[in-house]
Every structure is written in structure tokens, then in C-alpha cells.
Design a protein around this motif. Structure first.
Motif, PDB file in Angstrom:
ATOM      1  N   LEU A  21       0.837  -1.206   0.000  1.00 27.72           N
ATOM      2  CA  LEU A  21       0.000   0.000   0.000  1.00 27.72           C
ATOM      3  C   LEU A  21       0.869   1.253   0.000  1.00 27.72           C
ATOM      4  O   LEU A  21       0.630   2.187  -0.769  1.00 27.72           O
ATOM      5  N   LEU A  25       0.955   3.962  -3.027  1.00 29.53           N
ATOM      6  CA  LEU A  25       0.672   5.378  -2.787  1.00 29.53           C
ATOM      7  C   LEU A  25       1.805   6.273  -3.279  1.00 29.53           C
ATOM      8  O   LEU A  25       1.562   7.355  -3.818  1.00 29.53           O
ATOM      9  N   TRP A 117      -3.442   6.796   5.791  1.00 31.41           N
ATOM     10  CA  TRP A 117      -4.085   5.485   5.828  1.00 31.41           C
ATOM     11  C   TRP A 117      -3.882   4.814   7.179  1.00 31.41           C
ATOM     12  O   TRP A 117      -4.758   4.089   7.663  1.00 31.41           O
ATOM     13  N   ARG A 118      -2.755   5.079   7.809  1.00 33.44           N
ATOM     14  CA  ARG A 118      -2.503   4.488   9.127  1.00 33.44           C
ATOM     15  C   ARG A 118      -3.420   5.104  10.183  1.00 33.44           C
ATOM     16  O   ARG A 118      -3.899   4.414  11.079  1.00 33.44           O
TER      17      ARG A 118
END
Length: 130
Positions: A21, A25, A117-118
Motif C-alpha cells: 500500500l 501510494l 491510511w494508518r
């Protein structure tokens, strides 16, 4: 459901997915920049993305991201800073541009991507544990 296997460590699949991911990104960031400024995304995508991908890999090593790849602060911030700083240094060393506006845009965009995203994952985990 937790992010860890019974041993207390993230599963290999989750680690691989988190790295994939991050890499996707970074490539999306490079592709967007190419599309915005050049119009031809594919011809120079590798040249644009490689400094940031190399720095991303370094960021994973420096933060030991495999121990908790979805941690927004411990991993996300470290991976982000390493990716931006290392990517810009590698761009400069390879004769690519590092204009101030590009540094600002890259810093903000990669923060939103690599830490974002984290942060969302942490919110989802928190809401599920209630």
C-alpha cells in the motif's frame, strides 16, 4: 479482531499488504505529478518514482515497520519523513528537480498518503474494539 497473529506480531500478509500500500501510494503520487506536469504518465514514471520508493524502503528499515506497520505515529511519521527527505536527496543527486514548491507539495501529499491510511486504520481498529 486484532492486527497481530497469536505471537503478538503482525502477520506476514499484513506486513506485505502495508508495504504494498505504501509503495502504491508513492507510485500514485509520482504518477499524479507526471500527469499534472507532463501529461505522459508512463514515459518517466520510473524515473520520478524510484527516489521515493528507495527512500520508502529505507524508512521501513529505519522504523522497523514490520513490527507494527499500521502504527500512525511510530511508523507512519518515520516512514513519511524518511521518504520525503531521502526521496528529495536522491532526486537532487540524480539531477532531478527539487524546487521549493515541489518539496512542499510532496511533503503534504506524502503525509496525507503514508500517515493518513494508518490514522484511518487506527480509527477503524479503535471503533471495532468498543
Amino acid at each position: 479482531m486484532t492486527d497481530r497473529a497469536t505471537s503478538g506480531r503482525p502477520t506476514g500478509l499484513r506486513v506485505a499488504a502495508a508495504f504494498a500500500l505504501d509503495a502504491a501510494l508513492v507510485v500514485a503520487f509520482a504518477a499524479t505529478g507526471r500527469a499534472t506536469h507532463d501529461g505522459d504518465v508512463w514515459s518517466g514514471l520510473a524515473a520520478t518514482a524510484w527516489p521515493f520508493l528507495a527512500a520508502l524502503a529505507l524508512g521501513w528499515l529505519v522504523t522497523r515497520a514490520w513490527r507494527g506497520p499500521a502504527a500512525p505515529v511510530r511508523v507512519g511519521i518515520g516512514v513519511w519523513v524518511t521518504t520525503v527527505v531521502g526521496g528529495m536527496l536522491l532526486r537532487a543527486l540524480s539531477g532531478q528537480g527539487t524546487a521549493v514548491a515541489f518539496v512542499v507539495v510532496a511533503t503534504l501529499t506524502l503525509f496525507a498518503a503514508l500517515v493518513g491510511w494508518r490514522f484511518i486504520a487506527a480509527l477503524v481498529r479503535r471503533s471495532r474494539s468498543r
